[in-house]
Design an enzyme around this catalytic site. Structure first.
Site, PDB file in Angstrom:
ATOM      1  NE  ARG A 232      -4.404   4.373 -10.841  1.00  4.47           N
ATOM      2  CZ  ARG A 232      -4.915   3.894  -9.698  1.00  4.47           C
ATOM      3  NH1 ARG A 232      -4.137   3.320  -8.798  1.00  4.47           N
ATOM      4  NH2 ARG A 232      -6.206   3.981  -9.472  1.00  4.47           N
ATOM      5  CD  GLU A 261      -0.184  -2.018  -9.939  1.00  3.95           C
ATOM      6  OE1 GLU A 261      -1.171  -2.303  -9.245  1.00  3.95           O
ATOM      7  OE2 GLU A 261       0.366  -0.913  -9.922  1.00  3.95           O
ATOM      8  CG  HIS A 280      -1.237  -0.681  -6.140  1.00  2.61           C
ATOM      9  ND1 HIS A 280      -1.644  -0.445  -7.423  1.00  2.61           N
ATOM     10  CD2 HIS A 280      -1.767   0.322  -5.391  1.00  2.61           C
ATOM     11  CE1 HIS A 280      -2.413   0.647  -7.453  1.00  2.61           C
ATOM     12  NE2 HIS A 280      -2.490   1.122  -6.226  1.00  2.61           N
TER      13      HIS A 280
END
Lengths: 337, 337
Positions: A232, A261, A280
């Site tokens: 993360r 993000e 991601h």
């Protein structure tokens, strides 16, 4: 669950999940965006967090009542462990079983790309420059993989298959791991960093792992070592990573996750030397949405039959303990690894 | 070898090989470029082809006499199998043992990079574009590896370790291969191509394998399949490959070797869609020159002791037969795999 009528399953997400119409006779499905979330949650029996990057849940969670079961289409549950949800006693389940192997392949690809300087080769190709270079072997190099859950273990397995010497670091040290012999504890990480050619973060985000990779950690790493984060964003102090890349402490890095993000266009990360940025996507291979939906549906069948759910998160730990039998992907038989 | 004085070992190459001064008391070493090659060969007892990409040998080979032993710092020997050298009866040895594992890692890196669209990710990073995509699993996909020698076998092993289903194709079909069960013959390749997601050429260059990958072969491949060549340039009809990429028959390709090297700046290959170009470097990892020198020195010791040389090329086949014990790298004991 309420028995007078079909249970209300709220689905949070702007996109329609596949396959859910399979249960349209057994549930009232209501898909909502963040704007309608609070109102929908008050009536919901269950919540499927399909848009797992949402940050809207804490503000939308009802003071009383609310879903008894929350399933997230993610491995990480850090966005679900806020006080109101924890107080509610809702059961949280995650999507363990879908992401491990894809992420492991992705990490292997990043490691090989860095060892073989594939970015440098692509750069030269654009300019039609033929420039032979020597590159690196990966076999025989040392990797530290942080995260003893299914993702970290899958990463460690694939790197081992490529001949790397892997040390797996987990919350709990174990002397006799069936796959890896010894598993190191987080407290041993600092001692492992100086010998590592590769450091891969694949940990759940908890209080213990947040900011784990900061200036002090990078300073302990071997000069020229590489760092990969598929955990993360908050595992990494991003400014410290940029500094470590700029001063040559790190020979390269790859981030698939970020504190914010999408990564803002003005982030200095985009142009940090030797840093590979991906959006991601390490886990997301063709068919992943179907796999996620299948996993939810299998748990939904258990839930409606009052059978124990799979992939139940230990909300104290912040992840699904390894002692629970793996959730399995939709393609494997229940109970198989 | 002549016994009246130290043997003359001619070293062809613009660069000085490492480690050779270890034998300066046992050989007269004379390093030459292509211009002085013909004159030097007339007196030479042995020739070390350090610049293994040379094309100067056929014209420089003496009509009479000449080296009794030719060692090349390469795996491929196609540039050595010209009539005058074959007629001379000189023993040819190659550098089997140095390149296999590095090339296998390189191929794994290319396969993963294509599956995970790493080039597309790097392109977007340059423009600071955050664009999530789904990528591909490699586990469970099918690869055909052409070349049953040590390089092809190493490639097949590493792809198998990543979970690919690999069919190995060699000059000679074998029903019971210790590593791969069945090994297919070249004649079976056409039947294997339609099912392959990945086709990797790692064969020696012989009359039988030249132009093996032409329009007919690409037309048999599955739409969207990928092709990798780490063998020799002439295995591929380059114009046919460009056409197959342009019309979408192939989903991507990677070439590390070319019919003309360095690849000319005006080659259409540089910009063919989905084609990755690297400058003949798949095998060349840090320390490779030392490994090559050690391999030569080990054979030199055998030669001066009149013991059988390792890695002797069967000049009829055009490569070192698998039945010979592997040459071993300098880091392994003689006779070990």
């Amino acid at each position: 669950m309420r028995t007078t009528e079909l249970p209300l399953v709220v689905v949070l997400g702007d996109q329609e999940p596949p396959l859910l119409d399979r249960v349209k006779d057994r549930a009232r499905l209501r898909r909502v965006g963040e704007a309608d979330l609070a109102e929908a949650l008050r009536e919901a029996d269950a919540l499927l967090v399909w848009d797992f990057l949402t940050e809207a849940l804490p503000a939308a969670w009802p003071e009383h009542g609310g879903p008894r079961w929350v399933h997230t289409a993610s491995a990480g549950v850090d966005r679900l462990l806020f006080p109101a949800l924890l107080r509610s006693g809702a059961v949280i389940t995650n999507s363990r079983g879908v992401f491990e192997e894809p992420i492991a392949e992705y990490v292997a690809g990043l490691v090989l790309a860095m060892a073989k300087d594939l970015p440098g080769t692509l750069d030269r190709q654009r300019s039609r420059i033929w420039q032979h270079r020597e590159t690196e072997r990966v076999a025989g190099t040392r990797a530290v993989v942080v995260g003893g859950g299914p993702i970290g273990r899958a990463v460690a397995r694939v790197l081992s298959a490529l001949g790397l010497r892997v040390a797996l670091v987990s919350r709990t040290a174990r002397g006799r791991d069936p796959d890896f012999g010894r598993v190191y504890g987080f407290g041993e990480l600092a001692g492992l960093l100086p010998d590592a050619d590769w450091v891969v973060c694949a940990a759940p985000l908890t209080d213990e792992t947040a900011d784990m990779f900061d200036a002090a950690a990078f300073a302990r790493m071997k000069r020229g070592a590489r760092f990969v984060n598929v955990g993360r964003g908050p595992h990494v102090v991003e400014a410290d990573l940029v500094a470590a890349l700029r001063d040559g402490r790190l020979g390269g890095a790859a981030l698939d996750v970020f504190r914010r993000e999408p990564l803002p266009p003005d982030s200095p990360l985009w142009t940090a030397p030797g840093l590979l940025i991906s959006p991601h996507m390490s886990a997301d291979t063709h068919g992943w949405l179907e796999d996620l939906a299948e996993l939810f549906l299998a748990n939904f069948a258990r839930w409606t039959a009052d059978r124990p759910l799979r992939n139940v998160v230990d909300t104290t730990l912040g992840y699904v303990p390894m002692s629970e039998a793996p959730g399995g992907t939709p393609h494997t038989e229940e109970g198989s690894p």
